[in-house]
Design an enzyme around this catalytic site. Structure first.
Site, mmCIF file in Angstrom:
data_model
loop_
_atom_site.group_PDB
_atom_site.id
_atom_site.type_symbol
_atom_site.label_atom_id
_atom_site.label_comp_id
_atom_site.label_asym_id
_atom_site.label_seq_id
_atom_site.Cartn_x
_atom_site.Cartn_y
_atom_site.Cartn_z
ATOM 1 N N LEU A 1 28.094 -22.716 5.553
ATOM 2 C CA LEU A 1 29.206 -22.759 4.600
ATOM 3 C C LEU A 1 29.074 -23.954 3.648
ATOM 4 O O LEU A 1 29.449 -23.873 2.464
ATOM 5 C CB LEU A 1 30.533 -22.821 5.355
ATOM 6 C CG LEU A 1 30.910 -21.552 6.136
ATOM 7 C CD1 LEU A 1 32.202 -21.784 6.911
ATOM 8 C CD2 LEU A 1 31.068 -20.374 5.187
ATOM 9 N N ARG B 1 26.811 -22.692 0.999
ATOM 10 C CA ARG B 1 27.400 -21.615 0.187
ATOM 11 C C ARG B 1 28.499 -22.131 -0.731
ATOM 12 O O ARG B 1 28.665 -21.655 -1.854
ATOM 13 C CB ARG B 1 27.951 -20.527 1.113
ATOM 14 C CG ARG B 1 28.231 -19.218 0.401
ATOM 15 C CD ARG B 1 28.912 -18.216 1.287
ATOM 16 N NE ARG B 1 30.316 -18.577 1.521
ATOM 17 C CZ ARG B 1 31.214 -17.764 2.100
ATOM 18 N NH1 ARG B 1 30.824 -16.578 2.532
ATOM 19 N NH2 ARG B 1 32.459 -18.142 2.280
ATOM 20 N N GLU B 2 29.270 -23.099 -0.258
ATOM 21 C CA GLU B 2 30.412 -23.587 -1.026
ATOM 22 C C GLU B 2 30.111 -24.921 -1.716
ATOM 23 O O GLU B 2 31.024 -25.678 -2.042
ATOM 24 C CB GLU B 2 31.626 -23.750 -0.090
ATOM 25 C CG GLU B 2 31.952 -22.529 0.736
ATOM 26 C CD GLU B 2 32.355 -21.329 -0.116
ATOM 27 O OE1 GLU B 2 32.692 -21.528 -1.290
ATOM 28 O OE2 GLU B 2 32.324 -20.195 0.389
ATOM 29 N N ILE B 3 28.824 -25.205 -1.963
ATOM 30 C CA ILE B 3 28.461 -26.514 -2.513
ATOM 31 C C ILE B 3 28.868 -26.682 -3.972
ATOM 32 O O ILE B 3 29.065 -27.790 -4.458
ATOM 33 C CB ILE B 3 26.936 -26.715 -2.352
ATOM 34 C CG1 ILE B 3 26.582 -28.192 -2.563
ATOM 35 C CG2 ILE B 3 26.167 -25.825 -3.314
ATOM 36 C CD1 ILE B 3 25.140 -28.492 -2.228
ATOM 37 N N TYR C 1 33.464 -26.841 -4.355
ATOM 38 C CA TYR C 1 34.394 -26.829 -3.225
ATOM 39 C C TYR C 1 34.154 -28.044 -2.333
ATOM 40 O O TYR C 1 33.054 -28.584 -2.253
ATOM 41 C CB TYR C 1 34.213 -25.558 -2.387
ATOM 42 C CG TYR C 1 34.665 -24.297 -3.071
ATOM 43 C CD1 TYR C 1 35.970 -23.847 -2.931
ATOM 44 C CD2 TYR C 1 33.785 -23.571 -3.869
ATOM 45 C CE1 TYR C 1 36.389 -22.686 -3.563
ATOM 46 C CE2 TYR C 1 34.205 -22.414 -4.512
ATOM 47 C CZ TYR C 1 35.510 -21.968 -4.351
ATOM 48 O OH TYR C 1 35.929 -20.829 -4.987
#
Length: 563
Positions: free
Chosen positions: A440, A443-445, A448
């Site tokens: 995660l 993926r959310e770098i 977020y």
């Protein structure tokens, strides 16, 4: 008084009466300790009766040549000796009794038997006596001409008893005596003392030189003409005259230039026979005396066989050892190859079983599970996305969450938005937490950051039916208030460069229609988000999760693409 087959035939030949319809009687008894149903008497032909007698004596191999008829099989099953599945306590043996009678009324002397049958037409008396003597010879080939004494037991080496009774009364008394001992399977023959043209049929006799080969020349048991001089019957044929002898056939079919074929006997009567037949053990061993049966008589009990040896061949300095086996040492020992195949097969089965078990266990592995639908104290907002649903030149739009207090400072086109955001929480097994978090984080770098926020699960259907219950304050029927769950959530905050803040809904919809990235079209992301929110409480009528901001955007995008 001692009797051989010739004196016996002469003694009984002087008392004969013609009776074409004479019948014989056979009675069978089982040991008293063995339970057996009493079967009704039936009439059998002489040939079928002979098969039953041979089976009870254990010499049926000499009498069966080919397939049996249904009548013969039924007779053997009914009157033959039963073989128990499990060995019974104590030893039991066979006892065969024979007596001749002139009066049918003599059958009343015989005690009530387990089973009995009638032989019709009864064979001629001399034929019956020869069959009785031949049963002894077949059971023990060393007694080619057994000597019987009237009313005296003749015991064979295997322990079986044979008795030629002088009268039906003696036969009946002997039956009672043996039954009291409770260890004998008794077969009593009470045959008429009349001339007849009937015979017991044909059967084989053992060869003196090869007692282990039961089937030699066929022999017809024929009645003797009392007016002709009685000649001693020839029971055996010599080896040189017996053209059907399998050993001679084997020798003729196996010359020095051909490989050994056929089935060799386990024993040979002489050293020369062993060497000639096996070609001196095919050069892989030597013939030697294996054992001698002292009870067989002079020259009849020798058993010569091949003693195989190991062959060692050296080729280019390498030794190859071969072990030989078989009656002529003609077979190469392949036990090493056999065990290699067996071990390889077992190992392969183990590997396949282990692989299947591993795959099967994967199906029972604990996976991330949905804790439940619920709410968090946040609002939805819009951020840029350059790595999944857009590109750096044309960034896509994705949703994010912000605190309610921050949302109130912004100008939103949807002022009637609910105070809480609805969604789903997932529980990750402890052993996968690090792996999922690392995924995660990547993926959310883009835009977020991690935050922790309380998550309030929705109450059950029965709880939501209570008008006083509100999300976040529901109580369970049996365990009190629902405790909020602390959850990890990735949020795009206003201080991030990707944060856009409030957007015009129509302009935002037009941008979503245009954008596309490595993960697919931007509008697909929007439609899937809307569908996921609706499915959180699927099946609960009136409790569908609807986000006003997401639903309005989806409607505008569908209008633009005319779906």
């Amino acid at each position: 008084m001692r009797l051989t087959s010739l004196p016996l035939l002469s003694a009984i030949g002087c008392v004969a009466h013609a009776a074409a319809t004479a019948t014989g009687h056979v009675y069978t008894f089982v040991p008293a300790r063995e339970a057996a149903p009493v079967v009704e008497s039936q009439t059998l032909s002489p040939a079928t009766s002979r098969l039953v007698l041979a089976q009870r004596a254990g010499v049926e191999d000499f009498h069966i040549d080919g397939a049996l008829s249904e009548e013969e099989i039924d007779a053997i099953n009914t009157h033959g000796r039963k073989t128990p599945l499990l060995r019974s306590d104590g030893r039991t043996g066979n006892a065969f009794l024979l007596a001749f009678t002139k009066d049918e009324a003599d059958v009343t002397h015989v005690p009530e038997s387990t089973a009995s049958f009638t032989v019709s037409p009864a064979p001629e008396r001399t034929s019956t006596l020869h069959l009785f003597l031949d049963l002894i010879t077949q059971a023990d080939p060393s007694h080619a001409f057994p000597e019987l004494e009237l009313d005296e037991f003749f015991r064979t080496p295997n322990g079986d008893l044979y008795l030629f009774a002088s009268s039906p009364a003696v036969l009946a008394t002997t039956v009672v005596q043996l039954r009291n001992e409770a260890t004998w399977h008794i077969t009593a023959l009470l045959m008429p003392l009349y001339d007849s043209t009937s015979t017991w049929g044909t059967y084989s006799m053992p060869n003196v030189e090869y007692p282990l080969q039961p089937r030699q020349a066929k022999r017809q048991v024929l009645p003797y003409d009392p007016e002709e001089p009685l000649a001693e019957p020839s029971y055996h044929q010599s080896l040189s005259d017996n053209t059907s002898d399998p050993l001679q056939i084997f020798k003729s079919n196996n010359t020095q230039t051909r490989p050994l074929e056929g089935i060799l006997p386990a024993c040979f009567p002489s050293l020369s026979a062993c060497q000639a037949t096996t070609r001196n053990c095919t050069g892989h061993g030597s013939c030697s005396l294996k054992y001698t049966n002292k009870d067989a008589g002079s020259g009849l009990g020798a058993c010569y066989s091949c003693a195989c040896q190991v062959s060692v061949v050296t080729t280019d300095g390498k030794k190859k050892t071969t072990t030989w086996g078989g009656p002529a040492c003609q077979k190469r020992d392949v036990s090493v190859e056999f065990w290699l195949i067996v071990l390889f097969t077992v190992g392969l089965i183990f590997v396949v079983g282990f692989a299947v078990g591993t795959v099967w266990e994967m199906g029972s592995e604990e996976l991330p599970s949905v804790i439940g639908a619920g709410v968090v104290d946040m609002e939805a907002a819009t951020t840029l996305r350059e790595d999944h649903r857009g590109t750096p030149e044309q960034p896509g739009r994705v949703v994010t969450l912000i605190d309610r207090q921050l949302w109130e400072t912004l100008t939103d086109q949807h002022p009637s938005a609910p105070p809480q955001v609805q969604g789903a929480a997932y529980r990750i097994p402890s052993k996968h937490v690090a792996e999922v978090k690392a995924y995660l984080d990547i993926r959310e770098i883009n835009g977020y950051s991690m935050h922790y926020t309380p998550f309030h699960p929705f109450p059950s259907a029965s709880e939501t039916s209570d008008p006083t219950t509100t999300p976040g304050s529901a109580t369970k029927n049996d365990s009190g208030p629902v405790t909020p769950i602390q959850c990890l959530v990735y949020i795009g905050t206003p201080d991030n460069a990707q944060f856009l803040g409030p957007q015009d809904p129509q302009a935002l919809a037009e941008r979503i229609v245009m954008c596309r990235g490595p993960s697919g079209e931007n509008r697909e992301y929007l439609f899937m988000l809307e569908e996921a929110l609706r499915g959180l409480r699927e099946g609960e009528e009136g409790n569908e999760v609807v986000d006003e901001h997401v639903t309005d955007l989806a409607r505008r995008v569908r209008a633009l693409i005319k779906v």
